[in-house]
Design a protein around this motif. Structure first.
Motif, PDB file in Angstrom:
ATOM      1  N   ARG A  39       0.829  -1.209   0.000  1.00 38.69           N
ATOM      2  CA  ARG A  39       0.000   0.000   0.000  1.00 38.69           C
ATOM      3  C   ARG A  39       0.858   1.252   0.000  1.00 38.69           C
ATOM      4  O   ARG A  39       0.599   2.204  -0.733  1.00 38.69           O
ATOM      5  CB  ARG A  39      -0.943  -0.033   1.221  1.00 38.69           C
ATOM      6  CG  ARG A  39      -1.859   1.153   1.350  1.00 38.69           C
ATOM      7  CD  ARG A  39      -2.927   0.933   2.404  1.00 38.69           C
ATOM      8  NE  ARG A  39      -3.981   0.036   1.960  1.00 38.69           N
ATOM      9  CZ  ARG A  39      -5.000   0.394   1.196  1.00 38.69           C
ATOM     10  NH1 ARG A  39      -5.117   1.643   0.786  1.00 38.69           N
ATOM     11  NH2 ARG A  39      -5.909  -0.468   0.837  1.00 38.69           N
TER      12      ARG A  39
ATOM     13  N   PHE B 263       2.414   2.795  -3.261  1.00 38.78           N
ATOM     14  CA  PHE B 263       1.589   3.585  -4.189  1.00 38.78           C
ATOM     15  C   PHE B 263       1.652   5.067  -3.818  1.00 38.78           C
ATOM     16  O   PHE B 263       1.535   5.419  -2.654  1.00 38.78           O
ATOM     17  CB  PHE B 263       0.134   3.121  -4.140  1.00 38.78           C
ATOM     18  CG  PHE B 263      -0.126   1.858  -4.912  1.00 38.78           C
ATOM     19  CD1 PHE B 263      -0.715   1.884  -6.167  1.00 38.78           C
ATOM     20  CD2 PHE B 263       0.239   0.625  -4.377  1.00 38.78           C
ATOM     21  CE1 PHE B 263      -0.944   0.713  -6.879  1.00 38.78           C
ATOM     22  CE2 PHE B 263       0.008  -0.550  -5.077  1.00 38.78           C
ATOM     23  CZ  PHE B 263      -0.585  -0.509  -6.333  1.00 38.78           C
ATOM     24  N   THR B 264       1.861   5.925  -4.837  1.00 36.90           N
ATOM     25  CA  THR B 264       1.872   7.374  -4.616  1.00 36.90           C
ATOM     26  C   THR B 264       0.979   8.021  -5.683  1.00 36.90           C
ATOM     27  O   THR B 264       0.395   7.327  -6.521  1.00 36.90           O
ATOM     28  CB  THR B 264       3.304   7.954  -4.775  1.00 36.90           C
ATOM     29  OG1 THR B 264       3.638   7.940  -6.166  1.00 36.90           O
ATOM     30  CG2 THR B 264       4.334   7.168  -3.975  1.00 36.90           C
ATOM     31  N   GLU B 265       0.955   9.332  -5.673  1.00 39.08           N
ATOM     32  CA  GLU B 265       0.203  10.080  -6.692  1.00 39.08           C
ATOM     33  C   GLU B 265       0.732   9.802  -8.105  1.00 39.08           C
ATOM     34  O   GLU B 265       0.013   9.947  -9.082  1.00 39.08           O
ATOM     35  CB  GLU B 265       0.389  11.590  -6.445  1.00 39.08           C
ATOM     36  CG  GLU B 265      -0.254  12.089  -5.187  1.00 39.08           C
ATOM     37  CD  GLU B 265      -1.721  12.368  -5.414  1.00 39.08           C
ATOM     38  OE1 GLU B 265      -2.013  13.320  -6.154  1.00 39.08           O
ATOM     39  OE2 GLU B 265      -2.564  11.632  -4.859  1.00 39.08           O
TER      40      GLU B 265
ATOM     41  N   THR C 130       2.016   6.874  -9.191  1.00 41.03           N
ATOM     42  CA  THR C 130       1.985   5.473  -9.608  1.00 41.03           C
ATOM     43  C   THR C 130       1.073   5.303 -10.827  1.00 41.03           C
ATOM     44  O   THR C 130      -0.085   5.714 -10.797  1.00 41.03           O
ATOM     45  CB  THR C 130       1.474   4.567  -8.467  1.00 41.03           C
ATOM     46  OG1 THR C 130       2.239   4.841  -7.307  1.00 41.03           O
ATOM     47  CG2 THR C 130       1.602   3.103  -8.836  1.00 41.03           C
ATOM     48  N   ARG C 131       1.654   4.711 -11.873  1.00 43.91           N
ATOM     49  CA  ARG C 131       0.857   4.488 -13.089  1.00 43.91           C
ATOM     50  C   ARG C 131       0.682   3.008 -13.387  1.00 43.91           C
ATOM     51  O   ARG C 131      -0.222   2.618 -14.098  1.00 43.91           O
ATOM     52  CB  ARG C 131       1.547   5.161 -14.302  1.00 43.91           C
ATOM     53  CG  ARG C 131       1.498   6.659 -14.286  1.00 43.91           C
ATOM     54  CD  ARG C 131       0.117   7.176 -14.642  1.00 43.91           C
ATOM     55  NE  ARG C 131      -0.228   6.853 -16.024  1.00 43.91           N
ATOM     56  CZ  ARG C 131      -1.469   6.666 -16.464  1.00 43.91           C
ATOM     57  NH1 ARG C 131      -2.488   6.735 -15.626  1.00 43.91           N
ATOM     58  NH2 ARG C 131      -1.687   6.405 -17.734  1.00 43.91           N
TER      59      ARG C 131
ATOM     60  N   LEU D 279      -6.077  -2.025  -5.032  1.00 41.18           N
ATOM     61  CA  LEU D 279      -5.161  -0.880  -5.005  1.00 41.18           C
ATOM     62  C   LEU D 279      -5.027  -0.260  -6.395  1.00 41.18           C
ATOM     63  O   LEU D 279      -4.994   0.970  -6.530  1.00 41.18           O
ATOM     64  CB  LEU D 279      -3.788  -1.319  -4.497  1.00 41.18           C
ATOM     65  CG  LEU D 279      -3.690  -1.503  -2.976  1.00 41.18           C
ATOM     66  CD1 LEU D 279      -2.385  -2.211  -2.613  1.00 41.18           C
ATOM     67  CD2 LEU D 279      -3.773  -0.159  -2.258  1.00 41.18           C
ATOM     68  N   CYS D 280      -4.989  -1.102  -7.432  1.00 42.94           N
ATOM     69  CA  CYS D 280      -4.881  -0.575  -8.801  1.00 42.94           C
ATOM     70  C   CYS D 280      -6.135   0.223  -9.156  1.00 42.94           C
ATOM     71  O   CYS D 280      -6.060   1.264  -9.813  1.00 42.94           O
ATOM     72  CB  CYS D 280      -4.674  -1.715  -9.801  1.00 42.94           C
ATOM     73  SG  CYS D 280      -3.074  -2.475  -9.670  1.00 42.94           S
TER      74      CYS D 280
ATOM     75  N   GLU E 173      -8.223   1.706  -6.928  1.00 43.71           N
ATOM     76  CA  GLU E 173      -8.213   2.903  -6.084  1.00 43.71           C
ATOM     77  C   GLU E 173      -7.312   3.990  -6.655  1.00 43.71           C
ATOM     78  O   GLU E 173      -7.649   5.166  -6.634  1.00 43.71           O
ATOM     79  CB  GLU E 173      -7.619   2.496  -4.730  1.00 43.71           C
ATOM     80  CG  GLU E 173      -8.379   2.904  -3.504  1.00 43.71           C
ATOM     81  CD  GLU E 173      -7.725   2.232  -2.301  1.00 43.71           C
ATOM     82  OE1 GLU E 173      -6.747   2.787  -1.786  1.00 43.71           O
ATOM     83  OE2 GLU E 173      -8.180   1.126  -1.908  1.00 43.71           O
ATOM     84  N   HIS E 174      -6.140   3.583  -7.142  1.00 47.44           N
ATOM     85  CA  HIS E 174      -5.155   4.555  -7.628  1.00 47.44           C
ATOM     86  C   HIS E 174      -5.228   4.738  -9.133  1.00 47.44           C
ATOM     87  O   HIS E 174      -4.354   5.393  -9.713  1.00 47.44           O
ATOM     88  CB  HIS E 174      -3.742   4.125  -7.216  1.00 47.44           C
ATOM     89  CG  HIS E 174      -3.525   4.211  -5.740  1.00 47.44           C
ATOM     90  ND1 HIS E 174      -2.982   5.325  -5.135  1.00 47.44           N
ATOM     91  CD2 HIS E 174      -3.820   3.343  -4.751  1.00 47.44           C
ATOM     92  CE1 HIS E 174      -2.931   5.115  -3.825  1.00 47.44           C
ATOM     93  NE2 HIS E 174      -3.434   3.920  -3.570  1.00 47.44           N
ATOM     94  N   ASP E 175      -6.231   4.153  -9.747  1.00 47.94           N
ATOM     95  CA  ASP E 175      -6.425   4.228 -11.189  1.00 47.94           C
ATOM     96  C   ASP E 175      -5.118   3.963 -11.947  1.00 47.94           C
ATOM     97  O   ASP E 175      -4.673   4.786 -12.748  1.00 47.94           O
ATOM     98  CB  ASP E 175      -7.005   5.599 -11.586  1.00 47.94           C
ATOM     99  CG  ASP E 175      -7.511   5.565 -13.023  1.00 47.94           C
ATOM    100  OD1 ASP E 175      -7.841   4.466 -13.503  1.00 47.94           O
ATOM    101  OD2 ASP E 175      -7.559   6.637 -13.662  1.00 47.94           O
ATOM    102  N   CYS E 176      -4.509   2.825 -11.634  1.00 50.33           N
ATOM    103  CA  CYS E 176      -3.283   2.513 -12.361  1.00 50.33           C
ATOM    104  C   CYS E 176      -3.379   1.142 -13.026  1.00 50.33           C
ATOM    105  O   CYS E 176      -4.300   0.373 -12.762  1.00 50.33           O
ATOM    106  CB  CYS E 176      -2.068   2.664 -11.465  1.00 50.33           C
ATOM    107  SG  CYS E 176      -1.891   1.375 -10.292  1.00 50.33           S
TER     108      CYS E 176
END
Ligand code: GLN
Length: 391
Positions: free
Chosen positions: A159, A162-164, A166-167, A193-194, A196-199
């Motif tokens: 977790r 992941f940062t702003e 992360t792609r 997580l992918c 949530e972070h749209d990656c």
């Protein structure tokens, strides 16, 4: 000294690249006439019907470029294969790109989908290509440790990776070099997580059929809400023992595929046309082929582990793929590289130093990797030589 030998003609992009340690070990194995258990490739035959199909394709003059993103018949066969094994519906016209191996599939995808400064999450130890792939795309790697003996990850560590920025995440399951097969719970937490972070989740699934102890391969693309986040990379290499053919593919949503196809087109134009043609025969092999593949590799795994343990090496039993990681601490060598040098030069067996799978070599300096995609007699020849090893 001529100008061409000067460093001023080296791009900054490759300045930190080293030679692939895996491929270097194969060269040393040849030089010292050692049994090569380093680079991951089989020393036994590919299926006869697949070889015949390739010969026939060349004789029948399928020798010119195919459509750049893959021969229609091969893309159709890929889609049938995913329907057959995973009940996945994939559009051969808009969601498949055939590449020169999974290696090109991965780099073409990263170049097509990332921008310089984007971050990529990598599980460590990792297959040695992913780091240079990320470098070539200008991306920054964030590492998440897989911890022995089971090579699981800490969900909090994942977790916090992941940062702003992360792609993408790169996941290889069954995993090279650890043999880890990620559980449904781990895959689901990663998928959330992918989302949530749209990656993106780039999955290297080349060992999908080389899986043991009743484990089952789950392509993350089949998980809820993951269809739009997944870029699935696979190839003929490992499943059909044709690593030298360099035929692989990428499955991705249509907009992503459009970008991947552009990069692929300018990088390589296309994969070998007759070998794509033979790939149709390969992908259509009966169910018994795949079960027998897994069973025969499981026997090889157990044979090699027996040999290594007898020689005093501590093994981590893999659940998939065709490598065994070993702990060499008790041998008292300075590090994995000097141990592998001794092994190839004095004992006559080539392995891969564990440090080549880590961002900080120190973290792998007590590990080495052996490959068991070999005939029983090759493994027995290694056993004879390893008997001279003194713990
Ligand atoms: N994937 C194989 C390995 O890890 C082969 C690597 C390579 O040389 N492309 O050994």
């Amino acid at each position: 000294m001529g100008v061409t030998s000067g460093r001023r003609f080296q791009s900054a992009r490759v300045a930190e690249f080293k030679e692939s340690v895996i491929r270097e070990m194969t060269r040393l194995a040849i030089q010292y006439n050692a049994v090569n258990l380093a680079q991951g490739f089989p020393d036994f035959s590919a299926p006869a019907e697949v070889k015949t199909a390739a010969q026939r394709a060349i004789a029948e003059d399928i020798n010119q470029y195919s459509i750049t993103w893959g021969a229609k018949s091969f893309r159709d066969a890929i889609c049938n294969y995913y329907r057959r094994f995973y009940r996945l519906e994939i559009d051969p016209e808009r969601e498949v790109t055939v590449c020169c191996g999974a290696t090109e599939g991965m780099i073409a995808s990263l170049l097509a989908l990332l921008n310089p400064g984007d971050e990529v999450v990598l599980f460590e130890p990792f297959y040695e290509n992913y780091w240079p792939d990320s470098q070539l795309s200008g991306a920054i790697c964030r590492h998440v440790s897989l911890r022995p003996p089971d090579w699981t990850f800490d969900p909090d560590e994942l977790r916090s990776a992941f940062t702003e920025q992360t792609r993408a995440v790169i996941l290889n399951s069954p995993n090279n070099p650890t043999g880890r097969v990620f559980s449904i719970a781990e895959l689901t937490s990663l998928a959330r997580l992918c989302e949530e972070h749209d990656c993106l989740l780039l999955t290297d699934e080349i060992y999908e059929h080389i899986i043991f102890d009743g484990q089952r391969h789950i392509p993350p693309i089949t998980l809820k809400h993951m269809r739009d986040h997944c870029v699935l990379v696979n190839s003929l290499s490992k499943t059909y023992s044709v690593t030298g053919w360099r035929v692989g593919w990428v499955i991705a949503p249509p907009e992503l595929t459009a970008s991947i196809r552009k990069v692929h087109d300018f990088l390589t134009v296309g994969a070998a046309a007759p070998l794509q043609h033979a790939g149709v025969t390969a992908l259509n092999l009966p169910a018994t082929y795949y079960s027998e593949l897994a069973r025969s590799y499981e026997i090889k795994r157990d044979l090699l582990i027996g040999i290594l343990e007898k020689a005093g090496l501590r093994c981590y039993t893999p659940k998939g793929a065709y490598y065994v990681m070993c702990d060499i601490s008790r041998f008292g060598f300075a590090d994995d590289v000097s141990f592998c040098r001794y092994l190839v030069e004095d004992i006559g067996v080539a392995a891969v130093p564990g440090s080549s799978f880590f961002s900080d070599p120190a973290n792998g300096s007590h590990l080495i990797r052996f490959c068991f995609a070999k005939k029983p007699e090759t493994l027995e020849a290694a056993a004879e030589r390893l008997a001279r090893l003194q713990p």
